[in-house]
Design an enzyme around this catalytic site. Structure first.
Site, PDB file in Angstrom:
ATOM      1  N   GLN A 134       0.841  -1.205   0.000  1.00 39.21           N
ATOM      2  CA  GLN A 134       0.000   0.000   0.000  1.00 39.21           C
ATOM      3  C   GLN A 134       0.874   1.253   0.000  1.00 39.21           C
ATOM      4  OE1 GLN A 134      -1.922   0.636   3.758  1.00 39.21           O
ATOM      5  NE2 GLN A 134      -3.638   1.774   2.887  1.00 39.21           N
ATOM      6  N   GLY A 135       0.714   2.107  -1.004  1.00 41.08           N
ATOM      7  CA  GLY A 135       1.464   3.362  -1.079  1.00 41.08           C
ATOM      8  C   GLY A 135       0.562   4.544  -0.771  1.00 41.08           C
ATOM      9  N   SER A 137       0.810   6.487   2.845  1.00 39.10           N
ATOM     10  CA  SER A 137       1.478   7.424   3.749  1.00 39.10           C
ATOM     11  C   SER A 137       2.729   8.014   3.122  1.00 39.10           C
ATOM     12  CB  SER A 137       1.877   6.723   5.050  1.00 39.10           C
ATOM     13  OG  SER A 137       0.750   6.291   5.748  1.00 39.10           O
ATOM     14  N   GLU A 254      -9.482  -1.419   5.732  1.00 37.10           N
ATOM     15  CA  GLU A 254      -8.309  -1.523   6.591  1.00 37.10           C
ATOM     16  C   GLU A 254      -8.693  -1.380   8.053  1.00 37.10           C
ATOM     17  OE1 GLU A 254      -5.251   1.287   5.617  1.00 37.10           O
ATOM     18  OE2 GLU A 254      -3.792   0.336   6.943  1.00 37.10           O
ATOM     19  N   ASN A 394      -5.006   6.437  16.246  1.00 32.71           N
ATOM     20  CA  ASN A 394      -6.244   6.332  17.029  1.00 32.71           C
ATOM     21  C   ASN A 394      -6.826   7.701  17.369  1.00 32.71           C
ATOM     22  OD1 ASN A 394      -5.931   3.662  16.729  1.00 32.71           O
ATOM     23  ND2 ASN A 394      -5.847   3.158  18.910  1.00 32.71           N
ATOM     24  N   GLU A 395      -5.982   8.732  17.357  1.00 35.59           N
ATOM     25  CA  GLU A 395      -6.504  10.087  17.539  1.00 35.59           C
ATOM     26  C   GLU A 395      -7.395  10.451  16.350  1.00 35.59           C
ATOM     27  OE1 GLU A 395      -3.328   9.164  18.041  1.00 35.59           O
ATOM     28  OE2 GLU A 395      -3.429   9.295  20.229  1.00 35.59           O
TER      29      GLU A 395
END
Lengths: 412, 383
Positions: A134-135, A137, A254, A394-395
């Site tokens: 997966q590209g 980030s 995801e 998680n934020e």
């Protein structure tokens, strides 16, 4: 723990019986080398080949991609993948290595791809003959994913990509990458386009892959550099400028909300939190560990902490169960969007407590012969931060839940 | 024994829950409830236990006292999963009524094995309200603990403490000790020798009393001396589940009300829900509620289909619900800010009901200690 055969349809009952029968005779022999704890930690070619052979065999037996149409390499069934996942786990089967492919790329391609793309890409994905990464980030696009800067410039029937992706799990083994690029610098959310990129063929031709070392000291993920890397236009998913919408499909899967948006979701990575968490193992660990000369299992504070985790673990599994009962769900995204948040924090808190139970022994590295449980827990504790940060920290998950489920004002 | 994937929450359960939601919306909306129970902030009202008997008659007419009664005793014999759905709605509306107490008593009566108990179940199905009188002065609900004894003449003597909604019910299910062990007895509230002493309590949505029993002679034996502890242990998972369901329903009301406030209250030129210091705690409230809610239906389903797991699941549900109720209650007041601290804001009504339910039949730490004994082993016997 909770799944039962009682409410199976005829098709499901037959499929469950098939899974049980096949798994009873076809589990692979234990390898001579150590298997990684999960697909994110696959480090060697021999580990990868062993696991790919297993996925290929399971696919041939109909246990992978069960709910996808047959013409795309699927099993043509309805609502059966969860049964396969359950039976795989019950049988103690190894995990499938093509996690990004099964969990994210497949549903995205199924949802947004052309007929030709689905026929070409899905069958070898299910059989693990082609591994996916997966590209998404980038150094400047983490929590604010829509800030991706990798740029794809249109050039007739192809696109020329320049940019830098990070946290790219399995890139060093991957044939394909799902790739989110900017194609319009003037617009943020509407200025992105989604590609499926044949990165293995691109290595040396505009693609460079470098391993990133995790805080555990392990390899497993990478950074990927693109320099004038050409991608054919027929490897674009959906329309130019629609990349963010396509990426949302990927991210819903995801984060565990996939089955809701794409009926024929996923495959092979099902997890109700039990085996991975090993919270039940905490009890045994506490009985073998000592504090002040007494079993840790006699320490009232640790006992309470262990039971709290056992309760959270059961609640997680029961959330999964309740999510499938419309009458007991107030908002369709409410439980699915919690999946990643609660599971990752449960993993983290379990590992942290296990280290506390081990006491001084938690100082020992995996390679130390005296490390309890093979040094698993301190290692798992460090790795747990991968889960609480990945797929939207998680934020960010709390922002999404607050905004999409509780309708609070957007924090951006 | 296998358990249904959908917890056994069927169409009948759905209808019961929907009906309850509608009736209580119509007859016990927050404004009306506030007018009813919070009309005065005088401390003297703390013993009154204000309620709406006409709403109670509607609840009885709808058969809500009969839903948990087995069919052989004239009830509907619905599963605990359906009862949990009903209890959630009672908590959501924070309705003052003797129904929770009566549902709890119903499960105790159903675990008894006597003609008197079957007769009692028939009366409950027809609308009799009953409360358990089974807690001692120290607040212990353990099966063997009671301050009521059966004397040599067979009369009940002593005091039952912390009797829920005692001022609303028609009869009491009394736990009493004799040399042969604990038994269970049915006592009409107007029987000679029965004196209700209302407690001054914080919760505005119920009443509570200690009940003095002096020479109460005409009590009916529901469970023989020596059989009472077995009955209470058998019924306990249902009691814990019902109270946990009440808390989960109330917590959901607290969440939604507080979220609505965060959507509309503007400070610093923005709705306060924009700020992550408000948004993230609201999400954490939701996550906690969902965990507890799933465990409530898990526990109810276990009681209906897998008795061996019922106690464990019920203690987990009560522990999770008690913690959720505590945290959600605190945050509901805090996030409402200045107005949340006032009597005029509705929030305190739910806050107080939750604080009461948190400790009823054992708080979270108590349930976890019991779970630890079961899942880890008793201290000193684990290794």
């Amino acid at each position: 723990m909770t799944t039962s055969a009682q409410s199976d349809s005829n098709e499901q009952a037959a499929f469950r019986a098939h899974c049980k029968a096949w798994l009873a005779g076809n589990l692979p022999p234990r390898p001579s080398f150590r298997l990684p704890l999960g697909p994110l930690e696959i480090a060697t070619v021999e580990q990868l080949e062993y696991l790919c052979d297993w996925q290929k065999a399971a696919h041939a037996a109909g246990l992978v991609g069960c709910d996808y149409p047959r013409e795309y390499g699927g099993g043509g069934l309805r609502d059966c993948q969860w049964i396969a996942n359950h039976e795989l786990k019950a049988a103690g089967a190894p995990f499938f290595p093509n996690i990004v492919g099964l969990g994210m790329a497949a549903p995205t391609i199924f949802h947004h791809g052309t007929e030709a793309q689905k026929r070409r890409l899905l069958p070898p994905l299910f059989s693990a003959e082609e591994i996916w990464c997966q590209g998404f980030s980038e150094p400047g696009a983490g929590s604010d994913l829509a800030n991706v800067q990798a740029y794809a410039q249109r050039d007739g029937e192809r696109w020329i990509v320049n940019g830098h992706k990070v946290w790219t799990t399995l890139a060093h083994f991957a044939t394909w990458m799902i790739l989110l690029c900017r194609t319009d610098r003037a617009r943020k959310y509407e200025g992105m386009t989604y590609f499926v990129a044949p990165i293995r063929d691109g290595v040396g031709h505009g693609v460079a892959i470098r391993p990133l070392v995790k805080m555990t000291g392990e390899l497993g993920f990478n950074e990927v550099f693109f320099e004038d890397y050409p991608i054919a236009d027929d490897l674009r998913l959906d329309e130019p400028g629609r990349g963010w919408a396509v990426a949302m499909t990927t991210l819903l899967h995801e984060r565990g909300a996939g089955p809701l948006v794409t009926p024929s979701s996923g495959g092979g990575v099902g997890d109700d939190g039990e085996t991975t968490l090993g919270a039940a193992g905490l009890v045994e660990l506490a009985k073998r560990s000592y504090r002040h000369g007494k079993p840790a299992s006699d320490d009232p504070r640790l006992r309470d902490a262990i039971v709290q985790l056992l309760i959270r673990q059961r609640a997680f599994a029961q959330n999964e169960r309740r999510a499938a009962v419309p009458a007991l769900v107030d908002h369709p995204l409410r439980l699915p969007l919690q999946h990643k948040l609660t599971l990752s924090e449960l993993l983290q808190d379990t590992a942290r407590l296990a280290c506390e139970i081990e006491g001084m022994a938690a100082t020992l590295h995996q390679t130390d012969p005296n490390a309890p449980a093979g040094g698993r827990w301190p290692h798992a504790y460090m790795n747990s931060y991968g889960f609480t940060i990945a797929a939207g920290s998680n934020e960010v998950q709390r922002n999404i839940l607050g905004e999409r489920v509780l309708n609070l004002a957007k924090s951006k | 024994m296998t358990r249904p994937h959908d917890f056994g929450f069927d169409e009948t359960a759905q209808i019961l829950k929907d009906t309850a939601r509608r009736l209580l919306q119509d007859h016990c909306a927050p404004e009306a409830l506030h007018r009813l129970v919070a009309v005065s902030s005088e401390p003297a009202r703390a013993t009154e236990g204000v309620w709406d008997p006409s709403l109670w008659r509607k609840m009885v007419d709808l058969g809500w006292t009969a839903v948990a009664v087995p069919e052989h005793a004239g009830g509907f014999g619905m599963g605990l999963v359906a009862i949990a759905g009903l209890a959630e709605e009672l908590g959501r509306a924070a309705v003052p009524s003797p129904l929770i107490a009566t549902l709890c008593a119903t499960y105790v009566a159903a675990a008894c094995d006597s003609e008197a108990a079957r007769q009692l179940l028939r009366r409950i199905a027809s609308g009799l309200s009953v409360s358990l009188a089974g807690i001692d002065r120290r607040g212990s609900w353990e099966p063997e603990d009671t301050d009521v004894v059966v004397d040599e003449a067979g009369a009940l003597q002593g005091t039952a403490w912390f009797v829920q909604d005692a001022g609303k019910v028609g009869a009491l299910l009394v736990k009493a000790k004799s040399p042969r062990g604990v038994g269970l007895y049915l006592v009409e509230v107007d029987a000679p020798g029965v004196t209700m002493v209302p407690d001054a309590i914080l919760d505005l949505t119920r009443d509570q009393a200690h009940v003095e029993l002096r020479d109460v002679r005409d009590a009916q034996v529901l469970a023989e001396p020596g059989d009472g502890a077995r009955v209470l242990v058998a019924a306990e998972p249902a009691l814990l589940t019902i109270v946990a369901a009440d808390m989960v329903g109330a917590a959901e009301w607290q969440l939604q009300t507080t979220a609505e406030y965060a959507r509309t209250r503007v400070q610093f030129e923005r709705p306060i829900g924009f700020f992550q210091a408000v948004k993230h705690p609201l999400v954490d409230m939701m996550v906690q509620i969902d965990a507890a809610r799933s465990l409530v239906y898990d526990a109810a389903c276990a009681f209906d289909h897998e008795p061996a797991a019922a106690e464990m699941c019920a203690r987990m549900a009560k522990a999770a619900a008690s913690d959720a109720a505590a945290d959600v209650s605190g945050r509901s007041v805090q996030l409402h800010g200045g107005i949340g601290f006032t009597w005029e804001c509705f929030i305190h009504i739910w806050f107080k009901r939750q604080k009461h339910n948190e400790v009823l039949f054992g708080d979270a730490a108590y349930q976890r200690a019991r779970l630890a004994d079961r899942l880890i082993g008793r201290i000193g016997e684990t290794a």
